[in-house]
Design a protein around this motif. Structure first.
Motif, mmCIF file in Angstrom:
data_model
loop_
_atom_site.group_PDB
_atom_site.id
_atom_site.type_symbol
_atom_site.label_atom_id
_atom_site.label_comp_id
_atom_site.label_asym_id
_atom_site.label_seq_id
_atom_site.Cartn_x
_atom_site.Cartn_y
_atom_site.Cartn_z
ATOM 1 N N TYR A 217 -39.396 -71.204 43.373
ATOM 2 C CA TYR A 217 -38.816 -72.531 43.550
ATOM 3 C C TYR A 217 -39.864 -73.644 43.449
ATOM 4 N N LEU A 220 -38.600 -76.697 41.648
ATOM 5 C CA LEU A 220 -37.494 -77.284 42.400
ATOM 6 C C LEU A 220 -38.027 -78.065 43.608
ATOM 7 N N ALA A 224 -37.680 -82.088 44.259
ATOM 8 C CA ALA A 224 -37.109 -82.647 45.491
ATOM 9 C C ALA A 224 -38.055 -83.665 46.124
ATOM 10 N N SER A 250 -29.822 -77.563 50.441
ATOM 11 C CA SER A 250 -28.536 -77.744 49.765
ATOM 12 C C SER A 250 -28.578 -77.157 48.358
ATOM 13 N N TRP A 251 -29.646 -77.439 47.631
ATOM 14 C CA TRP A 251 -29.761 -76.940 46.258
ATOM 15 C C TRP A 251 -29.812 -75.416 46.200
ATOM 16 N N LYS A 254 -26.623 -73.748 46.786
ATOM 17 C CA LYS A 254 -25.735 -73.858 45.628
ATOM 18 C C LYS A 254 -26.187 -72.979 44.465
ATOM 19 N N TYR A 256 -29.149 -73.229 42.804
ATOM 20 C CA TYR A 256 -30.012 -73.881 41.822
ATOM 21 C C TYR A 256 -31.397 -73.247 41.852
ATOM 22 N N ASP A 261 -31.089 -77.111 36.612
ATOM 23 C CA ASP A 261 -29.837 -76.763 37.290
ATOM 24 C C ASP A 261 -29.290 -77.965 38.055
ATOM 25 N N VAL A 262 -30.199 -78.709 38.709
ATOM 26 C CA VAL A 262 -29.784 -79.876 39.485
ATOM 27 C C VAL A 262 -29.191 -80.939 38.570
ATOM 28 N N GLU A 266 -25.392 -81.841 39.020
ATOM 29 C CA GLU A 266 -25.206 -82.990 39.895
ATOM 30 C C GLU A 266 -25.573 -84.307 39.239
ATOM 31 N N GLU A 268 -28.459 -85.647 38.703
ATOM 32 C CA GLU A 268 -29.517 -86.404 39.361
ATOM 33 C C GLU A 268 -30.359 -87.134 38.329
#
Length: 288
Positions: A217, A220, A224, A250-251, A254, A256, A261-262, A266, A268
């Motif tokens: 991650y 990711l 964030a 949250s990600w 889900k 991600y 993916d985000v 979503e 973003e």
């Protein structure tokens, strides 16, 4: 921390309307004295206005009362008043002098830049120890023995024995995994520093390692962090690393795995995973 040897104070400081208001309050002179002492402590910390005991430990009101030999009630009342007057703020549970650049010893900061590499080196060594402690998976008693493999011969008898040192193989795997994790953590720490203008605390290092143990991650997490900075700038409201962790939770829940993916699910705004962004300047310190 490479502290400064002196700080700048305006000659008309005691003519300032905020200082005048404070002095007229009960215990006001003590609070003004506390303010000046707080500025000198920020200079000693030399961390862009953060009031730090060490690189990873922030001063609490109790610690400040002991440091300055003042009543705790006076310290708490002064901090509450300074916050209301926008003289300080609290970021990541750490007291910060608002617009510290107005008080900085510029010449000292130039000297401090020369020592920056040494501070970073010490910090990374400390983080290395923390990382090794967090990943210190002790080997069980079973790992102290060797595994025996029997190789069948042509006559079917298992007489040819080869011993493999299991512990040695496990240690090799752990070293490779530790190196990868350390590299990932360095990238995340870079993004964290460029967003929050300070080094990660041991607690946040552990939080980050817990996430990395769940999967790959790294991108990711950086996404964030960058998104946290973007939303802070857009909403004009300070958002700390706890906000970042809530986004990540949250990600990950889900499913991600990366910034793509985000953005795909979503929509973003693209923040990128490049951690080389330049920190924004602090708001100038003004008694208005």
């Amino acid at each position: 921390m490479a502290g400064l040897t002196w700080i700048k104070l305006n000659l008309d400081m005691f003519d300032n309307k905020k200082i005048k208001q404070i002095r007229k309050m009960p215990g006001g002179n003590d609070m003004v004295l506390f303010w000046v002492m707080l500025l000198t402590l920020a200079g000693k910390s030399n961390s862009q206005g953060y009031i730090l005991f060490t690189e990873n430990i922030a001063y609490t009101p109790e610690m400040l009362a002991n440091e300055f030999d003042m009543e705790l009630n006076t310290v708490k009342m002064a901090l509450e008043l300074f916050s209301r007057f926008n003289m300080i703020s609290v970021k990541e549970e750490t007291i910060v002098i608002t617009g510290w650049s107005e008080h900085q010893n510029i010449e000292g900061m130039e000297r401090a830049k020369v020592l920056a590499n040494e501070r970073v080196k010490r910090h990374r060594e400390n983080k290395k120890k923390l990382l090794e402690a967090a990943q210190g998976e002790t080997c069980s008693a079973d790992c102290n023995v060797t595994e025996t493999l029997q190789k069948p011969l042509s006559n079917g008898c298992e007489t040819d024995i080869k011993k493999i040192d299991i512990r040695s193989k496990i240690e090799d795997i752990k070293k490779d995994r530790l190196k990868d994790t350390r590299n990932e953590l360095n990238l995340i720490e870079h993004a964290y520093y460029n967003t929050f203008y300070r080094q990660m605390t041991p607690v946040y290092v552990k939080n980050t390692l817990d996430i990395l143990h769940k999967g790959d991650y790294t991108e990711l997490i950086i996404h964030a962090i960058n998104l946290t900075k973007l939303r802070t700038e857009q909403q004009k409201k300070e958002k700390g690393f706890k906000y970042t962790l809530s986004i990540l939770e949250s990600w990950i829940n889900k499913g991600y795995k990366n910034p793509e993916d985000v953005q795909r699910n979503e929509g973003e705004l693209k923040t990128g995973t490049d951690s080389s962004n330049i920190p924004a300047a602090y708001k100038p310190f003004e008694f208005e």
